[in-house]
Design a protein around this motif. Structure first.
Motif, mmCIF file in Angstrom:
data_model
loop_
_atom_site.group_PDB
_atom_site.id
_atom_site.type_symbol
_atom_site.label_atom_id
_atom_site.label_comp_id
_atom_site.label_asym_id
_atom_site.label_seq_id
_atom_site.Cartn_x
_atom_site.Cartn_y
_atom_site.Cartn_z
ATOM 1 N N ASN A 244 -6.878 -6.120 5.546
ATOM 2 C CA ASN A 244 -6.824 -7.007 6.714
ATOM 3 C C ASN A 244 -8.122 -7.783 6.881
ATOM 4 O OD1 ASN A 244 -4.204 -6.282 7.347
ATOM 5 N ND2 ASN A 244 -4.844 -4.619 8.680
ATOM 6 N N VAL B 10 0.868 -1.163 0.000
ATOM 7 C CA VAL B 10 0.000 0.000 0.000
ATOM 8 C C VAL B 10 0.912 1.221 0.000
ATOM 9 C CG1 VAL B 10 -1.776 1.287 1.240
ATOM 10 C CG2 VAL B 10 -1.816 -1.214 1.264
ATOM 11 N N PHE C 65 -2.281 0.317 -4.665
ATOM 12 C CA PHE C 65 -2.199 -1.034 -4.112
ATOM 13 C C PHE C 65 -1.469 -1.889 -5.131
ATOM 14 C CE2 PHE C 65 -4.354 -5.289 -3.781
ATOM 15 C CZ PHE C 65 -3.708 -5.684 -2.622
ATOM 16 N N GLY D 88 -5.035 5.689 3.148
ATOM 17 C CA GLY D 88 -4.192 4.500 3.160
ATOM 18 C C GLY D 88 -4.532 3.563 4.305
ATOM 19 N N SER E 126 4.277 1.398 11.356
ATOM 20 C CA SER E 126 3.117 1.096 10.507
ATOM 21 C C SER E 126 3.199 1.879 9.203
ATOM 22 C CB SER E 126 1.820 1.490 11.219
ATOM 23 O OG SER E 126 1.679 0.778 12.411
ATOM 24 N N THR F 144 -3.781 6.819 -3.627
ATOM 25 C CA THR F 144 -3.481 5.578 -2.926
ATOM 26 C C THR F 144 -3.314 4.479 -3.965
ATOM 27 O OG1 THR F 144 -4.819 6.296 -1.051
ATOM 28 C CG2 THR F 144 -4.277 3.965 -1.154
ATOM 29 N N SER G 103 -5.830 -0.216 3.983
ATOM 30 C CA SER G 103 -5.070 -1.260 4.656
ATOM 31 C C SER G 103 -5.958 -2.070 5.596
ATOM 32 C CB SER G 103 -3.905 -0.633 5.427
ATOM 33 O OG SER G 103 -3.087 -1.617 5.984
ATOM 34 N N ASN G 104 -6.865 -1.395 6.297
ATOM 35 C CA ASN G 104 -7.807 -2.095 7.174
ATOM 36 C C ASN G 104 -8.725 -3.011 6.369
ATOM 37 O OD1 ASN G 104 -6.773 -0.908 9.470
ATOM 38 N ND2 ASN G 104 -8.312 0.711 9.530
ATOM 39 N N TYR H 82 3.223 -2.567 6.180
ATOM 40 C CA TYR H 82 3.260 -1.138 6.450
ATOM 41 C C TYR H 82 2.695 -0.381 5.254
ATOM 42 C CZ TYR H 82 7.386 -1.156 3.449
ATOM 43 O OH TYR H 82 8.234 -1.318 2.389
ATOM 44 N N ILE H 83 2.471 0.892 5.439
ATOM 45 C CA ILE H 83 2.038 1.780 4.365
ATOM 46 C C ILE H 83 3.228 2.647 4.000
ATOM 47 C CG2 ILE H 83 0.519 3.707 3.728
ATOM 48 C CD1 ILE H 83 -1.453 2.614 5.871
ATOM 49 N N ASP I 5 -2.292 -9.405 3.985
ATOM 50 C CA ASP I 5 -1.409 -8.660 4.866
ATOM 51 C C ASP I 5 -0.613 -7.590 4.127
ATOM 52 O OD1 ASP I 5 -2.083 -10.038 7.203
ATOM 53 O OD2 ASP I 5 -0.741 -11.687 6.654
ATOM 54 N N SER I 6 -0.493 -6.471 4.777
ATOM 55 C CA SER I 6 0.380 -5.405 4.329
ATOM 56 C C SER I 6 1.155 -4.982 5.570
ATOM 57 C CB SER I 6 -0.467 -4.279 3.750
ATOM 58 O OG SER I 6 0.000 -3.036 4.092
#
Length: 163
Positions: free
Chosen positions: A73, A7, A31, A65, A122, A29, A69-70, A81-82, A78-79
């Motif tokens: 999840n 991300v 991905f 972001g 994060s 943003t 990211s949420n 970090y941003i 999984d990510s």
């Protein structure tokens, strides 16, 4: 093997661009190098510096972001970090370092949540050259050649990924 998804949020601001001297924030943003959201919003306060204006834009972009990211999840993607990029080093410095310098006391404390995210790892900060900042697209009025250059940066990333 767990695949981590990238991300990346790129932010910019157009300092004191309106007649009322409020700045314009913009963000894109991405991905896995694909644009998933973008935004442009007039800032609610008059910034006293370019760094403050850019820092507000960082905050707006980071909210997008975090939201994305949420959502990842929720889908068990999984990510770790941003990645957050901007073209003003002062705003990145504000996000990365706890300093109560006299020149930054005017920045509202609520904006410093970015610092907490950087400190917890994060969010990772990176600099992007002004001429290559794709978040200029939702932020500024661009001439044709600049728009094409930025559009090609986005498209080239996709082509590299597909090879």
């Amino acid at each position: 093997m767990i695949m981590l998804h990238k991300v990346h949020v790129v932010t910019d601001a157009n300092f004191a661009s309106d007649p009322d001297r409020k700045s314009q924030s913009g963000f894109i943003t991405l991905f896995n190098n694909n644009v998933v959201s973008w935004g442009s919003v007039k800032q609610k306060v008059v910034s006293l510096s370019t760094a403050q204006s850019e820092y507000i834009a960082v905050t707006e972009g980071l909210k997008s972001g975090i939201c994305f990211s949420n959502m990842l999840n929720e889908f068990n993607l999984d990510s770790s970090y941003i990645e957050l990029s901007g073209d003003i080093i002062a705003s990145l410095h504000l996000a990365a370092h706890k300093s109560n310098h006299q020149n930054t006391k005017h920045i509202d404390i609520k904006l410093h949540f970015v610092r907490d995210l950087v400190a917890s790892r994060s969010v990772k900060l990176s600099y992007v050259n002004t001429k290559d900042n794709i978040s200029d697209m939702p932020t500024k009025i661009l001439d044709g050649s600049t728009f094409r250059h930025l559009k090609n940066l986005i498209m080239d990333e996709k082509e590299e990924r597909e090879i």
